[in-house]
Scaffold this active site. Structure first.
Site, PDB file in Angstrom:
ATOM      1  N   ARG A 164       0.847  -1.208   0.000  1.00  0.00           N
ATOM      2  CA  ARG A 164       0.000   0.000   0.000  1.00  0.00           C
ATOM      3  C   ARG A 164       0.879   1.255   0.000  1.00  0.00           C
ATOM      4  NH1 ARG A 164      -0.720   4.731   2.391  1.00  0.00           N
ATOM      5  NH2 ARG A 164      -0.489   3.800   4.452  1.00  0.00           N
ATOM      6  N   ASP A 165       1.552   1.516   1.119  1.00  0.00           N
ATOM      7  CA  ASP A 165       2.358   2.746   1.220  1.00  0.00           C
ATOM      8  C   ASP A 165       3.473   2.740   0.164  1.00  0.00           C
ATOM      9  OD1 ASP A 165       3.310   5.148   2.223  1.00  0.00           O
ATOM     10  OD2 ASP A 165       3.388   4.481   4.297  1.00  0.00           O
ATOM     11  N   HIS A 200       4.502   4.307  12.945  1.00  0.00           N
ATOM     12  CA  HIS A 200       4.728   4.217  11.494  1.00  0.00           C
ATOM     13  C   HIS A 200       5.799   5.247  11.127  1.00  0.00           C
ATOM     14  CE1 HIS A 200       2.926   3.949   7.253  1.00  0.00           C
ATOM     15  NE2 HIS A 200       3.559   5.106   7.173  1.00  0.00           N
ATOM     16  N   HIS A 208       8.966   6.769   8.682  1.00  0.00           N
ATOM     17  CA  HIS A 208       9.655   6.852   7.389  1.00  0.00           C
ATOM     18  C   HIS A 208      11.104   7.205   7.667  1.00  0.00           C
ATOM     19  CE1 HIS A 208       6.406   6.637   4.276  1.00  0.00           C
ATOM     20  NE2 HIS A 208       5.697   6.690   5.386  1.00  0.00           N
ATOM     21  N   CYS A 263       4.374   9.282   0.672  1.00  0.00           N
ATOM     22  CA  CYS A 263       3.066   9.857   0.403  1.00  0.00           C
ATOM     23  C   CYS A 263       3.156  10.753  -0.824  1.00  0.00           C
ATOM     24  CB  CYS A 263       2.601  10.676   1.610  1.00  0.00           C
ATOM     25  SG  CYS A 263       1.086  11.574   1.289  1.00  0.00           S
ATOM     26  N   ASN A 277       9.447   4.093   3.863  1.00  0.00           N
ATOM     27  CA  ASN A 277       9.190   3.672   5.239  1.00  0.00           C
ATOM     28  C   ASN A 277      10.449   3.005   5.796  1.00  0.00           C
ATOM     29  OD1 ASN A 277       6.456   3.460   3.761  1.00  0.00           O
ATOM     30  ND2 ASN A 277       5.908   3.313   5.909  1.00  0.00           N
TER      31      ASN A 277
HETATM   32  N1  COA Z   1     -13.296   4.845  -4.471  1.00  0.00           N
HETATM   33  C1  COA Z   1     -13.458   5.073  -5.784  1.00  0.00           C
HETATM   34  N2  COA Z   1     -13.701   6.277  -6.302  1.00  0.00           N
HETATM   35  C2  COA Z   1     -13.850   7.294  -5.434  1.00  0.00           C
HETATM   36  C3  COA Z   1     -13.713   7.128  -4.053  1.00  0.00           C
HETATM   37  C4  COA Z   1     -13.409   5.831  -3.568  1.00  0.00           C
HETATM   38  N3  COA Z   1     -13.218   5.578  -2.296  1.00  0.00           N
HETATM   39  N4  COA Z   1     -13.895   8.301  -3.456  1.00  0.00           N
HETATM   40  C5  COA Z   1     -14.146   9.199  -4.425  1.00  0.00           C
HETATM   41  N5  COA Z   1     -14.109   8.584  -5.627  1.00  0.00           N
HETATM   42  C6  COA Z   1     -14.246   9.199  -6.931  1.00  0.00           C
HETATM   43  C7  COA Z   1     -15.575   9.876  -7.108  1.00  0.00           C
HETATM   44  O1  COA Z   1     -16.521   8.979  -7.614  1.00  0.00           O
HETATM   45  C8  COA Z   1     -15.246  10.962  -8.110  1.00  0.00           C
HETATM   46  O2  COA Z   1     -15.138  10.394  -9.386  1.00  0.00           O
HETATM   47  P1  COA Z   1     -15.583  11.214 -10.680  1.00  0.00           P
HETATM   48  O3  COA Z   1     -14.613  12.365 -10.777  1.00  0.00           O
HETATM   49  O4  COA Z   1     -15.428  10.231 -11.786  1.00  0.00           O
HETATM   50  O5  COA Z   1     -16.977  11.644 -10.417  1.00  0.00           O
HETATM   51  C9  COA Z   1     -13.837  11.372  -7.703  1.00  0.00           C
HETATM   52  O6  COA Z   1     -13.289  10.246  -7.041  1.00  0.00           O
HETATM   53  C10 COA Z   1     -13.838  12.561  -6.760  1.00  0.00           C
HETATM   54  O7  COA Z   1     -14.722  12.312  -5.705  1.00  0.00           O
HETATM   55  P2  COA Z   1     -15.060  13.343  -4.526  1.00  0.00           P
HETATM   56  O8  COA Z   1     -16.094  12.732  -3.644  1.00  0.00           O
HETATM   57  O9  COA Z   1     -15.327  14.709  -5.091  1.00  0.00           O
HETATM   58  O10 COA Z   1     -13.760  13.331  -3.675  1.00  0.00           O
HETATM   59  P3  COA Z   1     -12.507  14.276  -3.707  1.00  0.00           P
HETATM   60  O11 COA Z   1     -12.162  14.707  -5.081  1.00  0.00           O
HETATM   61  O12 COA Z   1     -12.684  15.287  -2.652  1.00  0.00           O
HETATM   62  O13 COA Z   1     -11.377  13.218  -3.251  1.00  0.00           O
HETATM   63  C11 COA Z   1     -10.539  11.395  -1.945  1.00  0.00           C
HETATM   64  C12 COA Z   1     -11.407  12.637  -1.978  1.00  0.00           C
HETATM   65  C13 COA Z   1     -10.251  11.057  -0.508  1.00  0.00           C
HETATM   66  C14 COA Z   1     -11.300  10.256  -2.593  1.00  0.00           C
HETATM   67  C15 COA Z   1      -9.267  11.626  -2.738  1.00  0.00           C
HETATM   68  O14 COA Z   1      -8.701  12.850  -2.347  1.00  0.00           O
HETATM   69  C16 COA Z   1      -8.242  10.539  -2.544  1.00  0.00           C
HETATM   70  O15 COA Z   1      -8.485   9.374  -2.836  1.00  0.00           O
HETATM   71  N6  COA Z   1      -7.033  10.950  -2.148  1.00  0.00           N
HETATM   72  C17 COA Z   1      -5.912  10.055  -1.966  1.00  0.00           C
HETATM   73  C18 COA Z   1      -5.667   9.829  -0.537  1.00  0.00           C
HETATM   74  C19 COA Z   1      -4.574   8.814  -0.362  1.00  0.00           C
HETATM   75  O16 COA Z   1      -4.792   7.637  -0.502  1.00  0.00           O
HETATM   76  N7  COA Z   1      -3.356   9.280  -0.061  1.00  0.00           N
HETATM   77  C20 COA Z   1      -2.227   8.467   0.163  1.00  0.00           C
HETATM   78  C21 COA Z   1      -2.329   7.658   1.406  1.00  0.00           C
HETATM   79  S1  COA Z   1      -2.103   8.527   2.909  1.00  0.00           S
HETATM   80 ZN    ZN Z   2       3.565   6.246   5.386  1.00  0.00          ZN
END
Ligand code: COA
Ligand code: ZN
Length: 321
Positions: free
Chosen positions: A12-13, A204, A206, A237, A246
């Site tokens: 994942r990370d 956790h 890094h 990240c 990490n």
């Molecule tokens: N699974 C699949 N698709 C998802 C989803 C999920 N859990 N959450 C949101 N989406 C999709 C929505 O359907 C939308 O799709 P579209 O553009 O085709 O309509 C798009 O993502 C945006 O959705 P929205 O609800 O407006 O969310 P957002 O743009 O504010 O994004 C997150 C929020 C959290 C989903 C997004 O910022 C994210 O995944 N960030 C990554 C976080 C991460 O994993 N970081 C690293 C680890 S720490």
């Molecule tokens: Zn991390």
């Protein structure tokens, strides 16, 4: 011998940060190999938006394809209710929720305020309910944020308290960009363990600034017994400037076992799995133990040293006569 619990986060990370897409069957076969290594938990993948993290867009297929090993918990990252629904459909053991204790990092990673994140995660906890699936909350940037700087420990404790009140099983204190240092780690770990004796607490780290093993020792001194680590030291990240790998699983397990801790791990198997990584990701990893070998992996004595030793012995014998 004190028992420690190791949690693998490379798939994942680590993989979320790789430029080349790692094939689904390769992810599955690596996780199956990791399942034989003695981990307490493996963070398999992430149910985020595939647009945000394309590297993990195959989360459902990976969860469906792995062979579960009894005794190993399979956890996944869940950012919102949508992700929770997808993850629950895959028979996860734990949902790992994520938010940042620093406002700018939370914005950058999750595109919302901390309060908005908390409200969303509260809904996620409600969706998961009190069934068989456990909830852990990973709090990012608790030891410092690359945009904000220091993060007050009062802020960290406040969020731990709010999630504990929701009934989550555990929290992870994440040093997202390697800003933690040992005395700080010991102090914050002590506070969290003291105030929340019933929470499962994970650290956790890094290794961005080379302090991850030192920080682990500091957390151990405070009484922490559960650590995330990443095979080969992969990780980072994508939404944190300057983030890097990490703490490396094999480097960490190697050190802990030398010190007499029972990690439950089979270091041989971990090293074999780590040796496969460059072939999967297309570049070397920062693993020290893979490169240098374990402390007592001895090398043969070269012939010229043998000859020299014999000559020295002869001279000493002649002198003695
Ligand atoms: N699974 C699949 N698709 C998802 C989803 C999920 N859990 N959450 C949101 N989406 C999709 C929505 O359907 C939308 O799709 P579209 O553009 O085709 O309509 C798009 O993502 C945006 O959705 P929205 O609800 O407006 O969310 P957002 O743009 O504010 O994004 C997150 C929020 C959290 C989903 C997004 O910022 C994210 O995944 N960030 C990554 C976080 C991460 O994993 N970081 C690293 C680890 S720490
Ligand atoms: Zn991390």
């Amino acid at each position: 011998m004190k028992r420690l619990f190791m949690q693998e986060v490379a798939t994942r990370d680590g993989f979320q940060n790789e430029k080349n897409f790692i094939q689904t069957e390769d992810k599955i076969s690596l996780i199956n190999e990791l399942s034989q290594c003695g981990y307490a938990k493996i963070e398999v993948t992430s149910f985020t938006s595939p647009k945000a993290i394309p590297a993990l867009r195959d989360a459902e297929a990976v969860m469906a394809g792995i062979a579960r090993q009894p005794g190993v918990e399979y956890t996944v990252l869940v950012p919102n209710v949508r992700g929770a629904g997808r993850a629950l459909g895959c028979g996860i053991d734990e949902a790992n929720l994520v938010m940042s204790v620093s406002e700018p990092h939370n914005h950058s990673n999750l595109r919302m305020t901390r309060e908005q994140s908390f409200t969303q995660l509260k809904d996620v906890v409600a969706v998961i309910g009190s069934g068989p699936v456990a909830v852990n909350v990973s709090l990012s940037t608790v030891f410092g944020c690359p945009m904000q700087g220091d993060v007050p420990s009062a802020d960290v404790l406040r969020f731990v308290e709010r999630f504990a009140a929701l009934g989550v099983r555990g929290v992870t204190l994440c040093d997202t960009t390697g800003m933690a240092y040992p005395s700080q780690v010991e102090a914050l770990s002590r506070q969290v363990l003291e105030h929340f004796p019933n929470l499962q607490v994970t650290l956790h780290f890094h290794n961005t600034r080379g302090m991850a093993l030192a920080n682990t020792l500091a957390a151990l001194a405070a009484g922490v017994n559960r650590f995330d680590a990443s095979l080969g030291g992969l990780g980072g990240c994508p939404y944190a400037p300057g983030a890097s790998g990490n703490v490396c699983t094999e480097d960490l397990v190697h050190m802990l076992e030398l010190m007499g801790y029972d990690t439950g791990m089979d270091l041989h198997r971990v090293l074999a799995a780590s040796a496969r990584l460059p072939g999967l990701i297309g570049h070397d990893t920062p693993s020290q133990i893979l490169r240098a070998g374990r402390r007592l992996d001895l090398h043969p004595i070269p012939e010229h040293v043998h000859t020299l030793t014999k000559q020295m012995t002869n001279i000493e014998l002649e002198r003695a006569q």
